[in-house]
Write an enzyme that holds these catalytic residues in place. Structure first.
Site, mmCIF file in Angstrom:
data_model
loop_
_atom_site.group_PDB
_atom_site.id
_atom_site.type_symbol
_atom_site.label_atom_id
_atom_site.label_comp_id
_atom_site.label_asym_id
_atom_site.label_seq_id
_atom_site.Cartn_x
_atom_site.Cartn_y
_atom_site.Cartn_z
ATOM 1 N N GLU A 71 7.805 -22.099 7.293
ATOM 2 C CA GLU A 71 8.227 -21.233 8.394
ATOM 3 C C GLU A 71 9.293 -21.883 9.275
ATOM 4 O OE1 GLU A 71 5.445 -21.700 12.204
ATOM 5 O OE2 GLU A 71 4.383 -20.799 10.518
ATOM 6 N N GLU A 122 0.799 -1.223 0.000
ATOM 7 C CA GLU A 122 0.000 0.000 0.000
ATOM 8 C C GLU A 122 0.835 1.277 0.000
ATOM 9 O OE1 GLU A 122 -2.448 -0.799 3.409
ATOM 10 O OE2 GLU A 122 -3.990 -1.784 2.207
#
Length: 270
Positions: free
Chosen positions: A113, A82
């Protein structure tokens, strides 16, 4: 690490969820959510330290990297994505990396992960340098991908920080600036996409927006460098110029289109 306790795994304050009616579920969930902003407020001194360190390095050409897995990784990518439309910054100044790569944004990648070396490899692919800043995001504070990345970054002299929801976690111990947001147990036990994720989103909003203000991408309270990618944003920019320069709508819109941003139009015409 003997005092470390995973608050994010503790049992919910609410039981027999399946026996509650819809209204009760929503009201109890909302009561838990009310705790989030207060928990974030307690970490503002640490967020401030991070932003000041970021601004100093950003002005030297440094970048901000978020690294995370699962929900935490996705939130980092969301915040990074953004920055260009909101503040007109190049896409490669704030970068979000997720364990398992871009495919993990939509679909979980098994065991991604758990690789402690992979985050640093992912960072190296971006020609990481000493002016860059790495922020690890992990509700648990125990994600190997995130811990390994910040540990290596810190060894190489980069400024490191983390956003976690378990105070005293291994991740907190691994960074220069730990941002530890204790939101308490989740409404749905262990579901850190809820309060923990919300708290991370609030912290990320604060970090990136304050950074952009400090490096001059905001004027007054306006997004004067936003990308003009649709009619709504052109109209918003036009109204900013009307307010700032006392132009009529047609002249303001013409100036905005000519100069390409609110800031450039103001600089040229004021």
């Amino acid at each position: 690490m003997t005092n470390f306790k995973k608050i994010t795994e503790e049992a919910s304050n609410h039981n027999d969820l399946e026996k509650m009616d819809t209204l009760s579920i929503l009201q109890n969930m909302n009561k838990e959510d009310e705790k989030v902003a207060k928990a974030v407020a307690l970490t503002i001194p640490q967020i401030s330290t991070l932003v000041d360190g970021l601004a100093e390095r950003f002005n030297k050409g440094g970048r901000l990297f978020y690294i995370g897995a699962g929900t935490s990784g996705r939130l980092g990518i969301l915040d990074a994505s953004e920055i260009p439309p909101t503040f007109g910054m190049p896409f490669d100044r704030v970068i979000g990396l997720i364990a398992g790569g871009d495919s993990a944004i939509r679909k979980a990648v098994e065991n991604a992960e758990d690789n402690k070396e992979q985050a640093w490899k992912d960072l190296l692919a971006h020609n990481i340098s000493e002016n860059d800043v790495v922020v690890g995001i992990a509700a648990s504070g125990t994600t190997p991908y995130v811990i390994g990345g910040v540990q290596e970054a810190k060894k190489k002299g980069l400024l490191t920080a983390c956003i976690t929801n378990n105070p005293g976690s291994p991740l907190s111990q691994a960074v220069d600036i730990p941002i530890e947001i204790n939101v308490g147990p989740e409404f749905l036990t262990g579901s850190t996409r809820m309060k923990s994720g919300t708290s991370q989103k609030l912290a990320l909003n604060m970090i990136s927006t304050t950074l952009m203000i400090k490096i001059g991408r905001v004027k007054g309270n306006k997004m004067v460098n936003m990308q003009l990618t649709n009619n709504k944003l052109v109209d918003r920019g036009t109204r900013y110029l009307i307010e700032e320069l006392q132009l009529n709508y047609e002249d303001a819109e013409a100036a905005l289109i000519k100069y390409g941003s609110v800031k450039k139009a103001i600089d040229a015409l004021k």
